[in-house]
Design an enzyme around this catalytic site. Sequence first.
Site, mmCIF file in Angstrom:
data_model
loop_
_atom_site.group_PDB
_atom_site.id
_atom_site.type_symbol
_atom_site.label_atom_id
_atom_site.label_comp_id
_atom_site.label_asym_id
_atom_site.label_seq_id
_atom_site.Cartn_x
_atom_site.Cartn_y
_atom_site.Cartn_z
ATOM 1 N N GLU A 1 -11.465 -16.772 -15.566
ATOM 2 C CA GLU A 1 -10.475 -15.989 -16.319
ATOM 3 C C GLU A 1 -10.545 -16.386 -17.791
ATOM 4 O O GLU A 1 -10.481 -17.561 -18.122
ATOM 5 C CB GLU A 1 -9.061 -16.230 -15.761
ATOM 6 C CG GLU A 1 -7.933 -15.654 -16.600
ATOM 7 C CD GLU A 1 -8.064 -14.160 -16.896
ATOM 8 O OE1 GLU A 1 -8.188 -13.366 -15.953
ATOM 9 O OE2 GLU A 1 -8.060 -13.798 -18.101
ATOM 10 N N THR B 1 -3.578 -8.404 -16.279
ATOM 11 C CA THR B 1 -2.652 -7.477 -16.934
ATOM 12 C C THR B 1 -1.335 -7.432 -16.182
ATOM 13 O O THR B 1 -0.255 -7.530 -16.762
ATOM 14 C CB THR B 1 -3.270 -6.058 -16.937
ATOM 15 O OG1 THR B 1 -4.552 -6.114 -17.546
ATOM 16 C CG2 THR B 1 -2.389 -5.077 -17.672
ATOM 17 N N GLY C 1 -16.480 -14.895 -18.963
ATOM 18 C CA GLY C 1 -17.631 -14.911 -18.060
ATOM 19 C C GLY C 1 -18.629 -13.836 -18.472
ATOM 20 O O GLY C 1 -18.229 -12.706 -18.774
ATOM 21 N N THR D 1 -12.613 -7.185 -13.876
ATOM 22 C CA THR D 1 -12.247 -7.421 -15.280
ATOM 23 C C THR D 1 -11.193 -6.457 -15.818
ATOM 24 O O THR D 1 -10.819 -6.543 -16.991
ATOM 25 C CB THR D 1 -13.513 -7.382 -16.168
ATOM 26 O OG1 THR D 1 -14.246 -6.186 -15.844
ATOM 27 C CG2 THR D 1 -14.397 -8.591 -15.918
ATOM 28 N N ALA E 1 -1.987 -1.943 -9.352
ATOM 29 C CA ALA E 1 -2.165 -3.313 -8.871
ATOM 30 C C ALA E 1 -2.452 -3.341 -7.368
ATOM 31 O O ALA E 1 -3.338 -4.063 -6.912
ATOM 32 C CB ALA E 1 -0.918 -4.123 -9.184
ATOM 33 N N HIS F 1 22.518 3.865 8.756
ATOM 34 C CA HIS F 1 23.527 4.555 7.964
ATOM 35 C C HIS F 1 24.511 3.538 7.405
ATOM 36 O O HIS F 1 24.949 2.662 8.153
ATOM 37 C CB HIS F 1 24.281 5.560 8.842
ATOM 38 C CG HIS F 1 25.429 6.210 8.127
ATOM 39 N ND1 HIS F 1 25.221 7.178 7.171
ATOM 40 C CD2 HIS F 1 26.765 6.011 8.201
ATOM 41 C CE1 HIS F 1 26.400 7.567 6.696
ATOM 42 N NE2 HIS F 1 27.358 6.874 7.294
#
Length: 466
Positions: A33, A41, A116, A143, A320, A444
């Site tokens: 990372e 994000t 990376g 990425t 996501a 309910h």
Amino acid sequence: MNSYDVAIIGSGPGGYVAAIRCAQLGMKTAIIEKYSTLGGTCLNVGCIPSKALLDSSHHYEDAVKHFEEHGIDIPGDIKVNLEKMIGRKQSVVDQTTGGIDFLMKKNKIDVYHGLGSFKDATHIKIAGDKAIEIEAKNTIIATGSKPSNLPFIKLDKERVITSTEALKLTEIPKHLIVIGGGVIGLELGQVYKRLGAEVTVVEYMDRIIPTMDAGLSKELNKVLKKAKFSINASHKVKAVERKGKEVIVKADNKKGEEVVFKGDYCLVSVGRRPYTDGLNTEAAGVKVTERGQIEVNEHLQTSASNIYAIGDVVKGAMLAHKAEEEGVFVAETLAGQKPHIDYNLIPGVVYTWPEVAAVGKTEEQLKEAGVEYKTGSFPMRALGRSRASMDLDGFVKILADKKTDEILGVHMIGARAADMIAEAVVAMEYRASAEDVSRMSHAHPTFTEAIKEAALAATDDRALHI
Ligand code: FAD
Ligand code: NAD
């Protein structure tokens, strides 16, 4: 040099979930990372912080507008402490990203911080505090994406901003102009509207949230207009200029006339683009499409057979939970399993209030495909639960095959729709008919009774409470 069965580049919901599943399946796993915190994000500048601010601003709006009618009197003025609100959001983010550190340790996944980039198909260089190189039999590219922009807009990140800056403003805008009436624009627009900003939405298409069912778009438009949003659909933005503290947005309306909007902040939320900068894909033989996405086949395998790609950086919805499913899919594929993802059943949610949520086909898609369908709708205001909480806006709409009654799409707008849509996903995963759902007991009083009622309406027009 450290060697791994699998290396994952990017630690967003796609990457970190892929890493956990790979580790669970016995693979020696590394994750890379470039930022100092994990989570991508979604956790840092997306899903989590935006929901934290939506929740805080919702509390404020309730206190100002609704407490009194609930019989709650607050002596004195109710004020927003924006610094504290943004601070709380950040502590939610910190806790959540810290949780990913814990999960990586727990699953014995090696974490590398640094950019990376491929040296070749089995070696990755990591430019962190010190440059290192690792070897990986397989790699998963996760990425993600970055905000898109329009070619003529200069994002100064002070007053002409993206969602990233909008999540950490130091003052409440007087007038926020939002370019793009999609998910980000409406969620963050609602945050600042609740906090007192005037909000003007300028949307290119003929309606807000244009990719969702038109009925949802119409209802959300109605609710936002009632809350005094200025919504300008069919407006093509052509210029954005900053003059001191003023931001001037020029657009052409449907008739081709120029319309000028003036505010003090402008949020550009016109979509996101896949992110592969610095990855050096060519060195690994990984092809990138014209749109900048990593090209993948139905196994999410790239043009290099030992390299896979998932999440926002490949085709499909930029969500996501879609990235997470793909992370699990690739991990299980690498372990020799035969996983499956039904992309039709990935739900979409807008976390405005009322929330908007959908799964399956829209009416527009069914019409275009020539599918004969029937609809059943039920308004939230007819529910006892809605009256109790005073959340009266919205409806649930079920689309079912005209002949077989199989549910083809569920579209809802209303309180807690984001959570309720899970019922529709389960039903459709098991290929339920509208009648199946209509015969299931729903507690309910709950908002979910609208799903049962809409199913009754779709089955043979026999909703009970309307
Ligand atoms: P990302 O989360 O973008 O992660 C990619 C990671 O890779 C990043 O951390 C990046 O730094 C890292 N990286 C990139 N290149 C390299 C490299 N070369 N080397 C090392 N690291 C690298 N989705 C939802 O489903 N629900 C929501 O409520 C929601 N809300 C959102 C709100 C906002 C304001 C925004 C912007 C997005 C939101 N999204 C939401 C979308 C969601 O954030 C993305 O779909 C999701 O994060 C994609 O996950 P990913 O793993 O593909 O990529
Ligand atoms: P979006 O695609 O949802 O909305 C962009 C909007 O901008 C569209 O309505 C589009 O028609 C409009 N637009 C495009 N060009 C324009 C122009 N020149 N002038 C005016 N309007 C223009 O994108 P977003 O809101 O930026 O969000 C980016 C991604 O992040 C989305 O793919 C979304 O899935 C994801 N996201 C998801 C959530 C969620 O799941 N709740 C929340 C935020 C973001």
